[in-house]
Design a protein around this motif. Sequence first.
Motif, PDB file in Angstrom:
ATOM      1  N   LEU A  36       0.812  -1.212   0.000  1.00 16.21           N
ATOM      2  CA  LEU A  36       0.000   0.000   0.000  1.00 16.21           C
ATOM      3  C   LEU A  36       0.850   1.270   0.000  1.00 16.21           C
ATOM      4  O   LEU A  36       0.474   2.289  -0.580  1.00 16.21           O
ATOM      5  CB  LEU A  36      -0.926   0.010   1.217  1.00 16.21           C
ATOM      6  CG  LEU A  36      -2.033  -1.045   1.249  1.00 16.21           C
ATOM      7  CD1 LEU A  36      -2.752  -1.008   2.593  1.00 16.21           C
ATOM      8  CD2 LEU A  36      -3.034  -0.832   0.116  1.00 16.21           C
ATOM      9  N   PHE A  37       2.020   1.211   0.669  1.00 13.16           N
ATOM     10  CA  PHE A  37       2.823   2.412   0.859  1.00 13.16           C
ATOM     11  C   PHE A  37       3.807   2.675  -0.273  1.00 13.16           C
ATOM     12  O   PHE A  37       4.216   3.819  -0.488  1.00 13.16           O
ATOM     13  CB  PHE A  37       3.612   2.314   2.176  1.00 13.16           C
ATOM     14  CG  PHE A  37       2.766   2.522   3.407  1.00 13.16           C
ATOM     15  CD1 PHE A  37       1.384   2.557   3.340  1.00 13.16           C
ATOM     16  CD2 PHE A  37       3.372   2.682   4.646  1.00 13.16           C
ATOM     17  CE1 PHE A  37       0.620   2.747   4.477  1.00 13.16           C
ATOM     18  CE2 PHE A  37       2.620   2.878   5.787  1.00 13.16           C
ATOM     19  CZ  PHE A  37       1.231   2.909   5.705  1.00 13.16           C
ATOM     20  N   THR A  38       4.208   1.633  -0.998  1.00 13.28           N
ATOM     21  CA  THR A  38       5.238   1.795  -2.019  1.00 13.28           C
ATOM     22  C   THR A  38       4.805   2.783  -3.089  1.00 13.28           C
ATOM     23  O   THR A  38       3.699   2.697  -3.647  1.00 13.28           O
ATOM     24  CB  THR A  38       5.574   0.438  -2.657  1.00 13.28           C
ATOM     25  OG1 THR A  38       6.064  -0.448  -1.647  1.00 13.28           O
ATOM     26  CG2 THR A  38       6.627   0.589  -3.740  1.00 13.28           C
ATOM     27  N   GLY A  39       5.689   3.740  -3.371  1.00  9.80           N
ATOM     28  CA  GLY A  39       5.419   4.744  -4.384  1.00  9.80           C
ATOM     29  C   GLY A  39       4.676   5.956  -3.880  1.00  9.80           C
ATOM     30  O   GLY A  39       4.438   6.903  -4.642  1.00  9.80           O
ATOM     31  N   LYS A  40       4.328   5.966  -2.591  1.00 14.68           N
ATOM     32  CA  LYS A  40       3.565   7.080  -2.021  1.00 14.68           C
ATOM     33  C   LYS A  40       4.503   8.054  -1.307  1.00 14.68           C
ATOM     34  O   LYS A  40       5.559   7.684  -0.799  1.00 14.68           O
ATOM     35  CB  LYS A  40       2.540   6.568  -1.018  1.00 14.68           C
ATOM     36  CG  LYS A  40       1.566   5.544  -1.554  1.00 14.68           C
ATOM     37  CD  LYS A  40       0.583   6.144  -2.531  1.00 14.68           C
ATOM     38  CE  LYS A  40      -0.608   5.221  -2.763  1.00 14.68           C
ATOM     39  NZ  LYS A  40      -0.263   3.849  -3.123  1.00 14.68           N
ATOM     40  N   LYS A  41       4.104   9.320  -1.310  1.00 16.74           N
ATOM     41  CA  LYS A  41       4.775  10.309  -0.489  1.00 16.74           C
ATOM     42  C   LYS A  41       4.477  10.012   0.981  1.00 16.74           C
ATOM     43  O   LYS A  41       3.330   9.764   1.354  1.00 16.74           O
ATOM     44  CB  LYS A  41       4.294  11.713  -0.832  1.00 16.74           C
ATOM     45  CG  LYS A  41       4.816  12.249  -2.152  1.00 16.74           C
ATOM     46  CD  LYS A  41       6.240  12.760  -1.996  1.00 16.74           C
ATOM     47  CE  LYS A  41       6.696  13.494  -3.240  1.00 16.74           C
ATOM     48  NZ  LYS A  41       8.090  13.990  -3.094  1.00 16.74           N
ATOM     49  N   ALA A  42       5.506  10.056   1.810  1.00 14.19           N
ATOM     50  CA  ALA A  42       5.317   9.734   3.224  1.00 14.19           C
ATOM     51  C   ALA A  42       4.294  10.654   3.868  1.00 14.19           C
ATOM     52  O   ALA A  42       3.487  10.223   4.702  1.00 14.19           O
ATOM     53  CB  ALA A  42       6.649   9.811   3.959  1.00 14.19           C
ATOM     54  N   SER A  43       4.297  11.926   3.485  1.00 14.31           N
ATOM     55  CA  SER A  43       3.382  12.882   4.096  1.00 14.31           C
ATOM     56  C   SER A  43       1.929  12.503   3.864  1.00 14.31           C
ATOM     57  O   SER A  43       1.061  12.793   4.687  1.00 14.31           O
ATOM     58  CB  SER A  43       3.650  14.284   3.561  1.00 14.31           C
ATOM     59  OG  SER A  43       3.527  14.304   2.149  1.00 14.31           O
ATOM     60  N   SER A  44       1.637  11.839   2.742  1.00 14.18           N
ATOM     61  CA  SER A  44       0.256  11.464   2.434  1.00 14.18           C
ATOM     62  C   SER A  44      -0.207  10.262   3.240  1.00 14.18           C
ATOM     63  O   SER A  44      -1.405   9.975   3.304  1.00 14.18           O
ATOM     64  CB  SER A  44       0.117  11.158   0.941  1.00 14.18           C
ATOM     65  OG  SER A  44       0.814   9.961   0.608  1.00 14.18           O
ATOM     66  N   LEU A  45       0.736   9.547   3.859  1.00 17.39           N
ATOM     67  CA  LEU A  45       0.391   8.317   4.577  1.00 17.39           C
ATOM     68  C   LEU A  45       0.084   8.547   6.055  1.00 17.39           C
ATOM     69  O   LEU A  45      -0.585   7.734   6.674  1.00 17.39           O
ATOM     70  CB  LEU A  45       1.535   7.305   4.450  1.00 17.39           C
ATOM     71  CG  LEU A  45       1.892   6.894   3.022  1.00 17.39           C
ATOM     72  CD1 LEU A  45       3.129   6.020   3.031  1.00 17.39           C
ATOM     73  CD2 LEU A  45       0.724   6.160   2.368  1.00 17.39           C
ATOM     74  N   LEU A  46       0.580   9.630   6.615  1.00 17.69           N
ATOM     75  CA  LEU A  46       0.442   9.840   8.046  1.00 17.69           C
ATOM     76  C   LEU A  46      -1.019   9.945   8.471  1.00 17.69           C
ATOM     77  O   LEU A  46      -1.399   9.465   9.548  1.00 17.69           O
ATOM     78  CB  LEU A  46       1.215  11.085   8.475  1.00 17.69           C
ATOM     79  CG  LEU A  46       2.729  10.964   8.328  1.00 17.69           C
ATOM     80  CD1 LEU A  46       3.392  12.306   8.591  1.00 17.69           C
ATOM     81  CD2 LEU A  46       3.274   9.900   9.278  1.00 17.69           C
ATOM     82  N   LYS A  47      -1.849  10.567   7.634  1.00 19.75           N
ATOM     83  CA  LYS A  47      -3.261  10.683   7.974  1.00 19.75           C
ATOM     84  C   LYS A  47      -4.017   9.379   7.744  1.00 19.75           C
ATOM     85  O   LYS A  47      -5.107   9.184   8.278  1.00 19.75           O
ATOM     86  CB  LYS A  47      -3.905  11.805   7.162  1.00 19.75           C
ATOM     87  CG  LYS A  47      -3.388  13.194   7.510  1.00 19.75           C
ATOM     88  CD  LYS A  47      -4.092  14.272   6.693  1.00 19.75           C
ATOM     89  CE  LYS A  47      -3.561  15.652   7.064  1.00 19.75           C
ATOM     90  NZ  LYS A  47      -4.216  16.731   6.255  1.00 19.75           N
ATOM     91  N   VAL A  48      -3.437   8.492   6.955  1.00 19.49           N
ATOM     92  CA  VAL A  48      -4.080   7.211   6.668  1.00 19.49           C
ATOM     93  C   VAL A  48      -3.927   6.232   7.820  1.00 19.49           C
ATOM     94  O   VAL A  48      -4.819   5.418   8.088  1.00 19.49           O
ATOM     95  CB  VAL A  48      -3.496   6.598   5.374  1.00 19.49           C
ATOM     96  CG1 VAL A  48      -4.036   5.201   5.122  1.00 19.49           C
ATOM     97  CG2 VAL A  48      -3.777   7.512   4.193  1.00 19.49           C
ATOM     98  N   LEU A  49      -2.805   6.303   8.528  1.00 16.79           N
ATOM     99  CA  LEU A  49      -2.494   5.301   9.546  1.00 16.79           C
ATOM    100  C   LEU A  49      -3.583   5.140  10.603  1.00 16.79           C
ATOM    101  O   LEU A  49      -3.911   4.008  10.969  1.00 16.79           O
ATOM    102  CB  LEU A  49      -1.151   5.625  10.203  1.00 16.79           C
ATOM    103  CG  LEU A  49       0.084   5.250   9.377  1.00 16.79           C
ATOM    104  CD1 LEU A  49       1.345   5.729  10.069  1.00 16.79           C
ATOM    105  CD2 LEU A  49       0.149   3.750   9.157  1.00 16.79           C
ATOM    106  N   PRO A  50      -4.164   6.220  11.146  1.00 19.71           N
ATOM    107  CA  PRO A  50      -5.221   6.011  12.146  1.00 19.71           C
ATOM    108  C   PRO A  50      -6.417   5.235  11.611  1.00 19.71           C
ATOM    109  O   PRO A  50      -7.125   4.576  12.390  1.00 19.71           O
ATOM    110  CB  PRO A  50      -5.617   7.442  12.545  1.00 19.71           C
ATOM    111  CG  PRO A  50      -4.414   8.261  12.244  1.00 19.71           C
ATOM    112  CD  PRO A  50      -3.822   7.650  11.015  1.00 19.71           C
TER     113      PRO A  50
END
Length: 364
Positions: A36-50
């Motif tokens: 799911l995370f590969t190729g994504k900007k890290a900043s866009s993932l932080l809100k997804v984690l919760p």
Amino acid sequence: MSLAAHNKIDVTVLLAADVVAAIEILPRVRPPLARLFTGKKASSLLKVLPRLFALCAAAQQTALLSAVETARDEVITRTTKQHRIALIVIERIADLLRGLFVGHFTHYIGSAAATRSLMRGMSALLGSAQPAWDSAQCEATARIVAALNALGMPNEGDAERSDGPLALRIAALDEIDLKSIPAEHSFLSVADDLNVIKRLLVDGATFCCCPDLDGHVPETGPWARQMTRDRLSPSPSGAAERLRARVAEALRLCAWLKAGAQIDAAEHGIIERYKLGPGRAAAAVECARGRLYHAVELDPQGRISRFEFLAPTEWNFHPRGPLVRSLQGAVLTARRRRDAVDAVIASLDPCVGFTLNFREVGDA
């Protein structure tokens, strides 16, 4: 930490004449974060984690953010670090206490008022998490401590109140405690971080699904932290001892918050960052259930090209791990077998649900 369907652990206890001959563990299906995370900007993932993790969301966010910042050679301020530690501590207190009034004290008459006060204090503390420690957080922490004391949970150095729900629950756990074969214990700590991270990056998902350190599968969580910090003898080592460790840790963390959440007095290793090379880094966070690891590799554009994570549950519910060691060879009578095994599983606090089955086999 929960995600989709099949995200549970299946435990089957094999019995031979009331003796635990073996334990079969079918692990949970781990969320496919690497894909799911590969190729994504890290900043866009932080809100997804919760949304991906119902439990330990702050720990997951902190681990990912710390690993990414380190991979980018970013330096965080002391104030930011203090705030993140406070968030982890607040989340840990909430997770440690949630299990107490859900799994331990719900049936004790007379504890309802204190339990309600405890829940209100937790809600206030979770809702007041701010970058700077303030009077509202101090008041919420004081309310939690008062409610724990009312439930018979002692401050450090004090004795348990013999008529309190804690003492009654410990007595109940002692009554159903297993007659187990003494087992060797080892505990995961900050000293293991680099070995764990190396295995994460070398073996990837294979290691994450079934981790070990030189053949050993250490325990992680409140009791493991207590044994490591205080250099105590891990005997006895049943559900009652793990319950005491949860209570003691919650009170100790509350005391740290009440004292102003000073970074110099924070728990050793609660958040650690490791630079592993250009665009590569890892982080370890000590959350309620134990030590959590994230490792990342970034491409030249700052996107995640590789992501690995390892949660505490994979250690504690390993096919050769702490649960198996606690049950192997134990004597279980038909009257108490489910309660006794349930208590051991709950004491290791899996981050997902579980099923429990028993099957009769030949002689042990």
